[in-house]
Design a protein around this motif. Structure first.
Motif, short mmCIF file in Angstrom:
data_model
loop_
_atom_site.label_atom_id
_atom_site.label_comp_id
_atom_site.label_asym_id
_atom_site.label_seq_id
_atom_site.Cartn_x
_atom_site.Cartn_y
_atom_site.Cartn_z
N ILE A 37 0.73 -1.23 0.00
CA ILE A 37 -0.02 -0.05 -0.09
C ILE A 37 0.86 1.14 -0.05
CG2 ILE A 37 -1.76 1.34 1.39
CD1 ILE A 37 -3.07 -1.41 -0.14
N ALA A 38 1.88 1.14 0.70
CA ALA A 38 2.80 2.44 0.82
C ALA A 38 3.54 2.72 -0.60
CB ALA A 38 3.93 2.17 1.87
N ALA A 39 3.66 1.83 -1.27
CA ALA A 39 4.20 1.87 -2.88
C ALA A 39 3.11 2.30 -3.86
CB ALA A 39 5.13 0.81 -2.78
N VAL A 40 2.03 2.22 -3.31
CA VAL A 40 1.06 2.59 -4.37
C VAL A 40 0.93 4.21 -4.60
CG1 VAL A 40 -1.42 2.64 -5.13
CG2 VAL A 40 -0.39 0.63 -4.02
N PRO A 41 1.19 4.43 -5.85
CA PRO A 41 1.06 6.15 -6.19
C PRO A 41 -0.54 6.65 -6.30
CG PRO A 41 1.49 5.03 -8.29
CD PRO A 41 1.55 3.93 -7.06
N ALA A 42 -0.75 7.63 -5.83
CA ALA A 42 -2.13 8.42 -6.01
C ALA A 42 -2.60 8.20 -7.58
CB ALA A 42 -2.33 9.57 -5.44
N TYR A 43 -4.01 8.00 -7.68
CA TYR A 43 -4.57 8.21 -9.03
C TYR A 43 -4.46 9.60 -9.57
CZ TYR A 43 -7.81 7.74 -12.97
OH TYR A 43 -8.45 7.90 -14.19
N ARG A 44 -4.36 9.78 -10.94
CA ARG A 44 -4.05 11.25 -11.24
C ARG A 44 -5.23 11.40 -12.18
NH1 ARG A 44 1.08 9.46 -11.92
NH2 ARG A 44 0.53 9.13 -14.65
N PRO A 45 -6.27 12.09 -11.73
CA PRO A 45 -7.58 12.23 -12.60
C PRO A 45 -7.17 13.44 -13.60
CG PRO A 45 -7.62 13.65 -10.46
CD PRO A 45 -6.31 12.58 -10.32
N GLY A 46 -8.21 13.58 -14.34
CA GLY A 46 -7.92 14.49 -15.37
C GLY A 46 -7.87 15.98 -14.88
N ARG A 47 -6.92 16.82 -15.78
CA ARG A 47 -6.77 18.08 -15.08
C ARG A 47 -8.11 18.82 -15.37
NH1 ARG A 47 -3.11 22.51 -18.18
NH2 ARG A 47 -3.70 24.21 -16.84
N PRO A 48 -8.57 19.84 -14.35
CA PRO A 48 -9.67 20.32 -14.26
C PRO A 48 -9.41 21.60 -15.38
CG PRO A 48 -8.83 20.38 -12.06
CD PRO A 48 -7.78 19.78 -13.01
N ALA A 49 -10.72 21.85 -15.79
CA ALA A 49 -10.77 22.68 -16.85
C ALA A 49 -11.56 23.92 -16.70
CB ALA A 49 -11.51 22.07 -18.33
N VAL A 50 -11.59 24.79 -17.54
CA VAL A 50 -12.16 26.26 -17.23
C VAL A 50 -13.85 26.20 -17.11
CG1 VAL A 50 -10.37 27.92 -17.73
CG2 VAL A 50 -11.92 27.23 -19.46
N SER A 51 -14.24 25.19 -17.94
CA SER A 51 -15.82 25.02 -18.09
C SER A 51 -15.70 23.37 -18.40
CB SER A 51 -16.35 25.79 -19.22
OG SER A 51 -15.68 25.55 -20.38
N ASP A 52 -17.18 22.85 -18.27
CA ASP A 52 -17.25 21.43 -18.63
C ASP A 52 -16.97 21.32 -20.07
OD1 ASP A 52 -17.83 20.78 -16.14
OD2 ASP A 52 -19.94 20.80 -16.36
N GLU A 53 -17.42 22.55 -21.15
CA GLU A 53 -17.28 22.15 -22.38
C GLU A 53 -15.96 22.06 -22.85
OE1 GLU A 53 -21.00 23.47 -21.08
OE2 GLU A 53 -19.05 24.63 -20.73
N LEU A 54 -15.02 22.63 -21.99
CA LEU A 54 -13.57 22.67 -22.50
C LEU A 54 -12.66 21.57 -21.80
CD1 LEU A 54 -12.73 26.56 -22.74
CD2 LEU A 54 -13.51 25.10 -24.47
N LYS A 55 -13.32 20.68 -21.10
CA LYS A 55 -12.61 19.50 -20.37
C LYS A 55 -12.94 18.47 -21.29
CE LYS A 55 -12.68 16.61 -16.33
NZ LYS A 55 -13.54 16.12 -15.27
N LEU A 56 -11.76 18.16 -22.00
CA LEU A 56 -11.47 16.89 -22.94
C LEU A 56 -10.39 16.04 -22.44
CD1 LEU A 56 -11.59 18.60 -26.51
CD2 LEU A 56 -13.36 17.78 -24.90
N SER A 57 -10.30 16.23 -20.99
CA SER A 57 -8.96 15.50 -20.10
C SER A 57 -9.68 14.18 -19.44
CB SER A 57 -8.42 16.25 -19.21
OG SER A 57 -9.27 16.81 -18.18
N SER A 58 -10.87 14.18 -19.42
CA SER A 58 -11.47 12.76 -19.01
C SER A 58 -12.45 12.15 -19.81
CB SER A 58 -12.28 12.94 -17.56
OG SER A 58 -11.53 13.62 -16.47
N ASN A 59 -12.63 10.98 -20.00
CA ASN A 59 -13.60 10.22 -21.07
C ASN A 59 -15.04 10.27 -20.70
OD1 ASN A 59 -11.14 10.10 -22.73
ND2 ASN A 59 -10.81 7.95 -21.63
N GLU A 60 -15.38 11.58 -20.70
CA GLU A 60 -16.77 11.83 -20.35
C GLU A 60 -17.57 11.92 -21.70
OE1 GLU A 60 -15.78 14.32 -16.23
OE2 GLU A 60 -16.23 15.35 -18.07
N LEU A 61 -19.13 11.95 -21.40
CA LEU A 61 -19.87 11.94 -22.62
C LEU A 61 -20.40 13.59 -22.78
CD1 LEU A 61 -20.96 10.11 -24.89
CD2 LEU A 61 -23.17 10.01 -23.54
N PRO A 62 -20.37 14.31 -23.81
CA PRO A 62 -20.48 15.85 -23.53
C PRO A 62 -21.84 15.97 -23.78
CG PRO A 62 -19.95 15.28 -26.12
CD PRO A 62 -19.95 14.06 -25.01
#
Length: 348
Positions: free
Chosen positions: A10-35
């Motif tokens: 457990i100590a060796a497990v790195p944290a999961y890195r989520p997609g970078r926050p965007a200035v708006s939902d419309e400009l967030k193409l860093s997470s595989n979401e449906l628009p």
């Protein structure tokens, strides 16, 4: 003063890195979401359930299992639900692999794979993708040893996009001992248009060591509600069902059921994404970028050490760089996609 010390795995497990926050939902193409906003019937069903949030959810996911069983023509005891397919993945690896065991996986692939393996105490055996960003089946089979307990395949592969073909999956299943669990992660299966693509469900009919992972987070647009599931042999699923009680909320369950009833509308939305995916890929290739064939809701730019710089060029659109490897661009609203295409019109 001493404090509790976690076990080394457990100590060796790195944290999961989520997609970078965007200035708006419309400009967030860093997470595989449906628009798209939730389907009307789904939103109504979920809203109605909010009035009973003082009650625990159905820990047995009874109605959800019945709906899924009818949809996929399986039995309810072949299903294991979780808070996203990643939850089912973690439980599957923990159930079948532990200290001293090995898990073979393609790499680069889904970031959660090595994390789930590390948490279980097993050893990850990553097998590099081929130059065209596809699974190297020969190398994966060569990596299987007497210590192998699980083999992971991701089709379409996240973040690179290509699928595993039926012939390739058949080769893996023929070459892996029957006591080894083969997890076929199909989180993006609804976006696949390649007629040669593998089908985890078809493989399951003849191979009881297959576990298929699916999710409502992608094509169904329920990423925020966290509901996914596995389909497998009863004996396999019984072990995978071991979970924290009440994990999948009633709101998530009823929304998933309602979404299964909106299949035609969901498919129309997926077709829109597929068409846009192909448009974006063609535009980037025309501009001189190398873009593997994607069957998911994103495209991949294998730009190596330039990943961070390429991602910065796309701002204010937020895309997902993998340092030293490449950049994944989720397909979003056409206006956001156009900003990426314009930003990357010159590969230099």
């Amino acid at each position: 003063m001493t404090t509790p010390v976690p076990r080394p795995a457990i100590a060796a497990v790195p944290a999961y890195r989520p997609g970078r926050p965007a200035v708006s939902d419309e400009l967030k193409l860093s997470s595989n979401e449906l628009p798209f906003a939730p389907l009307p019937g789904v939103l109504a069903a979920a809203t109605q359930l909010l009035g009973r949030m003082n009650r625990y959810p159905d820990a047995g996911c009874t109605a959800l299992y019945e709906a899924l069983a009818e949809t996929f023509e399986v039995e309810t005891d072949q299903l294991a639900a979780g808070t996203g397919s990643v939850d089912v993945l973690y439980r599957a690896i923990a159930a079948f692999a532990g200290p001293g065991d090995e898990v073979v996986l393609p790499w680069r692939s889904f970031e959660a794979y090595p994390l789930a393996i590390a948490v279980s105490g097993a050893t990850a055996v990553p097998v590099p993708l081929r130059a065209d960003a596809t699974h190297d089946v020969d190398a994966m089979l060569a990596a299987v040893t007497e210590r192998t307990k699980v083999v992971l395949v991701c089709t379409p592969n996240n973040p690179t996009g290509p699928v595993l073909t039926s012939a390739e999956l058949d080769r893996i299943l023929a070459g892996v001992p029957s006591h080894v669990l083969v997890v076929v992660d199909e989180a993006y299966v609804e976006f696949v248009r390649d007629p040669l693509a593998a089908s985890g469900l078809a493989a399951l009919r003849t191979h009881p060591n297959v576990l298929v992972l699916r999710t409502f987070s992608k094509a169904h647009g329920l990423a925020g509600l966290r509901v996914g599931y596995g389909i497998g042999n009863r004996d396999v699923v019984e072990s995978v069902r071991v979970a924290v009680p009440f994990g999948v909320t009633d709101v998530a369950q009823v929304a998933a059921i309602a979404s299964l009833g909106e299949t035609d509308a969901m498919r129309r939305r997926v077709e829109t994404v597929v068409a846009e995916r192909d448009r974006v890929a063609a535009a980037l290739r025309a501009a001189g970028w190398q873009v593997p064939v994607s069957e998911a809701n994103f495209v991949w730019l294998p730009v190596g050490e330039q990943a961070l710089a390429v991602a910065a060029r796309c701002e204010p659109v937020s895309v997902r760089p993998f340092a030293g490897e490449g950049v994944r661009v989720t397909i979003g609203d056409p206006s956001a996609n156009d900003l990426v295409i314009e930003a990357l019109r010159d590969p230099a």
